[in-house]
Write an enzyme that holds these catalytic residues in place. Structure first.
Site, PDB file in Angstrom:
ATOM      1  N   THR A 410       0.822  -1.202   0.000  1.00 40.53           N
ATOM      2  CA  THR A 410       0.000   0.000   0.000  1.00 40.53           C
ATOM      3  C   THR A 410       0.864   1.264   0.000  1.00 40.53           C
ATOM      4  OG1 THR A 410      -1.600  -1.199   1.284  1.00 40.53           O
ATOM      5  CG2 THR A 410      -1.944   1.139   1.165  1.00 40.53           C
ATOM      6  N   THR A 428      -3.805   0.852  -2.982  1.00 36.43           N
ATOM      7  CA  THR A 428      -3.069  -0.394  -2.752  1.00 36.43           C
ATOM      8  C   THR A 428      -3.363  -1.424  -3.831  1.00 36.43           C
ATOM      9  OG1 THR A 428      -2.662  -2.084  -1.049  1.00 36.43           O
ATOM     10  CG2 THR A 428      -4.934  -1.426  -1.339  1.00 36.43           C
ATOM     11  N   GLU A 449      -6.684  -8.127  -3.647  1.00 37.31           N
ATOM     12  CA  GLU A 449      -7.430  -7.499  -2.549  1.00 37.31           C
ATOM     13  C   GLU A 449      -8.447  -8.436  -1.894  1.00 37.31           C
ATOM     14  OE1 GLU A 449      -6.569  -4.447  -0.534  1.00 37.31           O
ATOM     15  OE2 GLU A 449      -6.204  -4.111  -2.661  1.00 37.31           O
ATOM     16  N   GLY A 497       0.229  -0.314   5.586  1.00 39.68           N
ATOM     17  CA  GLY A 497       0.607  -1.236   6.659  1.00 39.68           C
ATOM     18  C   GLY A 497      -0.482  -2.199   7.081  1.00 39.68           C
ATOM     19  N   GLY A 498      -1.420  -2.530   6.177  1.00 44.76           N
ATOM     20  CA  GLY A 498      -2.463  -3.495   6.544  1.00 44.76           C
ATOM     21  C   GLY A 498      -3.211  -3.013   7.780  1.00 44.76           C
TER      22      GLY A 498
HETATM   23  N1  GLU Z   1      -5.266  -4.498   1.818  1.00 47.55           N
HETATM   24  C1  GLU Z   1      -5.023  -3.781   3.027  1.00 47.55           C
HETATM   25  C2  GLU Z   1      -6.230  -2.998   3.472  1.00 47.55           C
HETATM   26  O1  GLU Z   1      -7.011  -2.614   2.676  1.00 47.55           O
HETATM   27  C3  GLU Z   1      -3.881  -2.872   2.883  1.00 47.55           C
HETATM   28  C4  GLU Z   1      -2.665  -3.651   2.605  1.00 47.55           C
HETATM   29  C5  GLU Z   1      -1.482  -3.163   3.332  1.00 47.55           C
HETATM   30  O2  GLU Z   1      -1.389  -1.989   3.650  1.00 47.55           O
HETATM   31  O3  GLU Z   1      -0.592  -3.985   3.562  1.00 47.55           O
HETATM   32  O4  GLU Z   1      -6.396  -2.763   4.610  1.00 47.55           O
END
Ligand code: GLU
Length: 598
Positions: A410, A428, A449, A497-498
């Site tokens: 992201t 992302t 995703e 950062g998920g």
């Molecule tokens: N897919 C994640 C989200 O939408 C973001 C991925 C990431 O930042 O590592 O929360």
């Protein structure tokens, strides 16, 4: 995050942007190199990458507004940060309109196929969920991308320039190339086995079977051509036309190489996304989440992101504690506790289809009191904490919480213009490297995703709000946030950062607002993330500095993580100036710039 060993920012911008603006040309001097902090006037841009920041600043200098600059910078990140974001993915765009004094959002999150079932990630052969890596590197993980539609919509609704003109600087970067830095190379090295399975990915990112050398020039003529095709034919080419057909072919029939580099453990499964899924893709325009923290009004992203709700709930809980900068340990204790409680609640209640009444309850002060009353000043709660029961009153926990994910993919950008408009945009392709498939001939990676759905119910015996379903969007943690004070812009921030995005945004706000740190200090400070798991995830310097005091309160640390997040932010000073801020170190350091440096 690029450290450019070959071209300085000034010469790079001059080379890429044809006619450098006077400020870039230096007017006899030199434009300052883009570092992690810039202060001044006339507009500001912060991204992870100096090329993207330079492109955004150039648009501002040429009279473009924050939306124009954000779209052009985002398109450039699609070239220089291709493993984090691009037109194969999705994201959330938050916009403050200075004239209307209002905050709007675009939900450009990926949608699952219309035929997607709850069992999407269950292997029919043995009725068990796929391994994460198996699900990721497959056609199954790919959602209909929303990023290109987001750029067009933002440009049309709020921008002043055409999408084609905003794609062109990025197309030039893709054509001419940019120098490979250590992070870019490492992101390829980390993905070499997956990338090596697909000829188009190999050709772009594993020249001669290995990641490109640091300092070599990375070009992507296919992506330049794709951007120019979009400029010529409109975005429908990606949603209905030739590019759409290539996306669907790649998903339904993954182009696995007959001559792979390295080996991949899992079968590479086809997905079911169709042309009509792409054609029917629709942006959403949800109202932002809104909550108060002290004298601040905090606007965030609504569902399908859980970011706005979780950040708001945690801030509301923090507000009950009467924190001050005099007691850092207490502030961090409440930060960790409020994060855990709000993660428990978001896991239980927040998904793409959560009712508005539930979301309103979760961000209410009344709910914060019901949750905060469990926190003890001198003893940490045992994690995981159960989610609260939203049908109950008082301190009434329900059942058990579920696990949460973490990622480092992201990217995020923050832009403000001289008129006071602001864009906070997180986008992302999910994992770093997405699903590892470059669409042949088109130069961009597809997202994975849909692996943001829970593969099985994590909340049993209660329902899980984040299971796959027809056309559904997976829950996100992305938290683009705009904060007003007395009705005027104060701060805009976001991070990748998920699931740690939520805690990174929260911690920067805590550092800046409660602990009274300057914005650059609040960004640089060591981070920790408590997402309702037994052990806190922390950067080593956080554990060294604060670990003893927090451990004495009963907090438990898991193994250290090298870094959390890669944030960008802009603060608005009372005199009409900007403090643009990026990471000094994480992900190689970011690039902040202002139009007229002070
Ligand atoms: N897919 C994640 C989200 O939408 C973001 C991925 C990431 O930042 O590592 O929360």
């Amino acid at each position: 995050m690029r450290i450019r060993p070959v071209l300085g920012v000034t010469s790079l911008a001059a080379a890429l942007l044809v006619a450098p603006s006077p400020a870039q040309a230096g007017g006899g001097g030199h434009a300052p190199a883009l570092g992690p902090t810039a202060t001044g006037y006339g507009g500001a841009v912060s991204t992870v990458d100096p090329t993207a920041t330079a492109v955004g600043l150039d648009i501002l200098r040429r009279g473009g507004n924050a939306v124009d600059a954000a779209v052009a910078a985002a398109a450039t990140l699609g070239v220089t940060e291709p493993f984090s974001a691009g037109i194969g993915g999705g994201g959330f765009f938050v916009y403050y309109d200075a004239r209307k004094r209002s905050v709007s959002t675009i939900d450009g999150r990926e949608s699952g196929p219309a035929t997607m079932k709850e069992t999407h990630f269950i292997d029919p052969a043995d009725n068990t969920p796929y391994e994460f890596a198996e699900a990721r590197v497959s056609g199954l993980s790919v959602g209909a991308p929303g990023t290109l539609a987001t750029w067009q919509s933002a440009a049309r609704k709020w921008g002043t320039k055409s999408l084609p003109s905003l794609l062109e600087p990025a197309a030039r970067v893709a054509d001419k190339g940019f120098p490979v830095d250590a992070t870019f190379r490492q992101q390829i090295a980390d993905n070499a086995a997956a990338f090596g399975q697909f000829d188009a990915t190999k050709a772009l990112y594993l020249p001669n079977g290995a990641p490109p050398a640091v300092g070599s020039t990375q070009r992507n003529p296919d992506l330049a051509a794709t951007y120019r095709l979009i400029a010529k034919q409109g975005i429908d080419v990606l949603y209905e036309g030739a590019v759409a057909r290539d996306i669907v072919r790649t998903v339904q029939n993954p182009p696995v190489s007959s001559n792979p580099v390295g080996s991949w453990t899992f079968p590479i499964r086809p997905g079911t996304l169709t042309l009509s899924d792409l054609k029917n893709y629709e942006l959403r325009y949800p109202a932002p989440t809104k909550s108060k923290f002290r004298d601040l009004t905090v606007y965030g992203m609504n569902t399908p992101s859980s970011g706005g709700v979780a950040v708001s709930e945690a801030l509301n809980i923090l507000e009950t504690a009467g924190l001050s900068k005099a007691d850092v340990t207490k502030a961090l204790h409440y930060y960790l506790e409020s994060s855990a409680l709000s993660f428990a609640d978001r896991n239980r209640y927040v998904g793409a289809y959560t009712k508005n009444s539930v979301l309103q309850k979760l961000v209410s002060d009344g709910w914060a009191k019901q949750r905060a009353c469990q926190i003890k000043p001198g003893a940490a709660l045992t994690k995981p904490v159960p989610p609260g029961d939203i049908t109950a009153t008082g301190c009434t926990p329900a059942t058990v919480g579920g696990p949460t994910e973490q990622g480092q993919s992201t990217t995020n950008l923050t832009v403000a213009d001289r008129w006071g408009n602001i864009v906070e945009y997180t986008f992302t392709i999910e994992q770093t490297g997405g699903n590892a498939m470059v669409v042949p001939g088109r130069g961009f990676l597809l997202n994975n995703e849909l692996t943001d759905f829970n593969f099985t119910n994590t909340q049993a015996p209660a329902a899980d709000p984040n299971l796959p379903g027809p056309g559904k969007r997976p829950r996100s943690s992305m938290s683009p946030t705009i904060v007003l004070q007395d009705g005027k812009p104060f701060l805009a921030l976001g991070s990748p950062g998920g699931a740690t995005i939520i805690t990174t945004v929260l911690q920067i706000l805590l550092n800046r607002v409660v602990l009274g740190q300057s914005l650059p200090a609040a960004m640089a400070a060591p981070r920790a993330s408590q997402r309702n798991t037994a052990g806190i995830q922390a950067e080593p310097s956080f554990r060294t500095t604060y670990g003893p005091a927090l451990t004495a309160l009963g907090h438990t640390f898991g193994p250290d993580v090298p870094e959390l997040g890669a944030a960008t932010a802009i603060e608005f000073t009372r005199g009409g100036g900007f403090i643009a801020s990026a990471e000094p170190v994480r992900r190689g350091g970011g690039a902040a710039g202002v139009v007229h440096p002070k």
